[in-house]
Write an enzyme that holds these catalytic residues in place. Structure first.
Site, PDB file in Angstrom:
ATOM      1  N   SER A  70      21.222  24.177  -7.920  1.00 33.97           N
ATOM      2  CA  SER A  70      21.901  24.211  -9.216  1.00 33.97           C
ATOM      3  C   SER A  70      23.375  24.565  -9.041  1.00 33.97           C
ATOM      4  O   SER A  70      24.263  23.970  -9.656  1.00 33.97           O
ATOM      5  CB  SER A  70      21.232  25.230 -10.139  1.00 33.97           C
ATOM      6  N   GLY A 102      17.607  14.540 -11.670  1.00 28.31           N
ATOM      7  CA  GLY A 102      17.985  14.543 -13.081  1.00 28.31           C
ATOM      8  C   GLY A 102      19.327  15.197 -13.303  1.00 28.31           C
ATOM      9  O   GLY A 102      20.113  14.762 -14.152  1.00 28.31           O
ATOM     10  N   SER A 132      17.393  19.027 -23.096  1.00 32.88           N
ATOM     11  CA  SER A 132      17.793  19.393 -21.739  1.00 32.88           C
ATOM     12  C   SER A 132      19.159  20.060 -21.731  1.00 32.88           C
ATOM     13  O   SER A 132      20.120  19.522 -22.297  1.00 32.88           O
ATOM     14  CB  SER A 132      17.834  18.151 -20.842  1.00 32.88           C
ATOM     15  N   SER A 133      19.257  21.189 -21.052  1.00 31.67           N
ATOM     16  CA  SER A 133      20.550  21.847 -20.874  1.00 31.67           C
ATOM     17  C   SER A 133      21.468  21.022 -19.974  1.00 31.67           C
ATOM     18  O   SER A 133      22.682  21.219 -19.968  1.00 31.67           O
ATOM     19  CB  SER A 133      20.347  23.243 -20.259  1.00 31.67           C
ATOM     20  N   ASP A 145      11.212  26.178 -14.640  1.00 29.24           N
ATOM     21  CA  ASP A 145      10.921  25.839 -13.243  1.00 29.24           C
ATOM     22  C   ASP A 145      10.004  26.849 -12.564  1.00 29.24           C
ATOM     23  O   ASP A 145       9.470  26.581 -11.485  1.00 29.24           O
ATOM     24  CB  ASP A 145      12.224  25.710 -12.449  1.00 29.24           C
ATOM     25  N   LYS A 177      12.804  17.220  -2.011  1.00 26.92           N
ATOM     26  CA  LYS A 177      13.683  17.111  -3.176  1.00 26.92           C
ATOM     27  C   LYS A 177      14.535  18.363  -3.348  1.00 26.92           C
ATOM     28  O   LYS A 177      15.694  18.289  -3.755  1.00 26.92           O
ATOM     29  CB  LYS A 177      12.856  16.863  -4.441  1.00 26.92           C
TER      30      LYS A 177
END
Length: 422
Positions: free
Chosen positions: A21, A92, A165-166, A305, A403
């Protein structure tokens, strides 16, 4: 790749990899810096496929990026390259960040994706961008063509729902310094807000003014990135090892910042509420022996998550519990309510699909074969669950872990796990 995973004893420490992130955002901001001197982003561990997707997309439009073992060298974009085709893979974050950012640069481009990402939603970002100067080919059909320049409304404020979605909000926030500054106003329920807190902190690091009030972000100044930065340790991925410590004991997780804006650092408080005792140290946590997990209900509105590994903890707890505010999990790499319920039940536990919640009964897990559902967090949760099963766990499609955490199974082996390809 199919793996069998089992252990009887766990002991050791994990130096957690850098947060994907954090890396997504730092890479984008670095590539957009107004001064064109080389930058270095220091990181720990192996870069995930998601992060490499962002690297690839930025290189296509003109950033010069070289990946080394311990750092990434970035020469910011001088003149954006027009008429390119980029591939976001299954990331995403990459897709939803680059759409407003690239369109703020006024270039035409095509976007391709892989796997389930093609069916994950782009509304309401798609419609908002259309209303403000951007032309798209048909939504959901890839490669998707994008042209035109994103522009601010007359009042210089983008208004977007926070319910889906943020990542949509982050993408718009990242675009504002390229548009001369403005506002992003979040309407309605604001899901996963901590991810936008990460965005704010990275933008401030790059000299941008970000003022938040009542879910409205006022953003000013151009990007002026420092010469070097260290990417934070990943709290989302640390959660698997912290949970392992609570289930089995003998785990030290290092490389974490307790003052981080990452919402998933809440894993420590959640597990404490479920009955665990976790010792905080200066740069991580230590769990020296198995914990008596009582169970309880968990609100995951801001920490979606964490759901797969929390479900494993509840399945091993005395009383079980309900995971609620989880409806958006159906839009993840898998339908993560269906896949989590399948994970628990296939290992001999008892989990129930409650629509927007998951009900988990406390029951010892036996072990067995699970599908990864092409979902990295299902792979890692199943592997951690193997530590408290009698038979171990066979994971079908374990390569999905790449991923986000390519060295995950190496770390498990260092802790004492038996990992064999089958």
């Amino acid at each position: 790749m199919n793996l069998f995973v089992k252990t009887d004893r766990v002991d050791g420490s994990v130096n957690i990899i850098s947060s994907k992130s954090h890396l997504h955002r730092v890479l984008i901001v670095c590539a957009l810096s107004k001064d064109k001197t080389p930058k270095k982003i220091y990181y720990f561990g192996k870069l995930s496929l998601d992060v490499l997707s962002t690297v690839s997309c930025l290189k296509k439009i003109g950033a010069k990026i070289a990946v080394y073992k311990k750092f990434i060298r970035v020469l910011p974009i001088d003149k954006p390259i027009d008429n390119v085709e980029v591939n976001c893979g299954e990331s995403g974050s990459t897709l939803r960040f680059i759409l407003p950012v690239f369109s703020s640069l006024g270039i035409s481009y095509k976007v391709n994706v892989k796997g389930r990402l093609a069916s994950r939603p782009l509304s309401p970002l798609y419609e908002l961008m259309q209303e403000n100067g951007v032309k798209f080919s048909k939504m959901g059909e890839y490669p998707m063509s994008v042209s035109g320049k994103l522009s601010l409304p007359k009042n210089k404020e983008f208004v977007i729902s926070g319910k889906i979605s943020s990542q949509f909000i982050t993408g718009l926030m990242l675009s504002l310094p390229l548009l001369g500054g403005g506002k992003v106003a979040v309407s309605g329920a604001f899901e996963s807000k901590p991810y936008c807190d990460i965005t704010s902190s990275v933008m401030r690091l790059a000299g941008v003014s970000v003022i938040e009030q009542d879910n409205v972000y006022l953003i000013e100044n151009e990007y002026s990135f420092p010469q070097s930065v260290l990417a934070e340790g990943d709290w989302s991925n640390s959660a698997f090892f912290i949970a392992l410590g609570c289930l089995k004991g003998g785990v030290k997780v290092l490389g974490l910042n307790h003052a981080s804006n990452q919402g998933d650092k809440e894993i420590v408080n959640i597990l404490k509420k479920l009955g665990a005792t976790i010792e905080k140290v200066e740069n991580g946590v230590v769990i020296s022996k198995p914990q008596n997990i009582i169970g309880g209900d968990i609100d995951v509105k801001n920490v979606p998550d964490l759901v797969p590994i929390l479900a494993v903890c509840l399945a091993f707890s005395k009383n079980g519990g309900t995971i609620y505010n989880a409806g958006r999990l159906r839009l993840k790499e898998s339908d993560r309510i269906t896949s989590v319920v399948s994970l628990i039940n296939d290992l001999g536990g008892c989990a129930i699909d409650g629509g927007d919640k998951i009900i988990v009964h406390g029951k010892r897990l036996v072990g067995g074969r699970i599908s990864a559902f092409n979902d990295h967090r299902i792979v890692m949760s199943g592997a951690i669950a193997s530590a408290v099963t009698e038979k171990g766990v066979e994971i079908i499609g374990a390569e999905a872990v790449n991923k986000s955490y390519p060295q995950f199974f190496e770390e498990l082996q260092k802790l004492g796990f038996f990992v064999k390809e089958i």
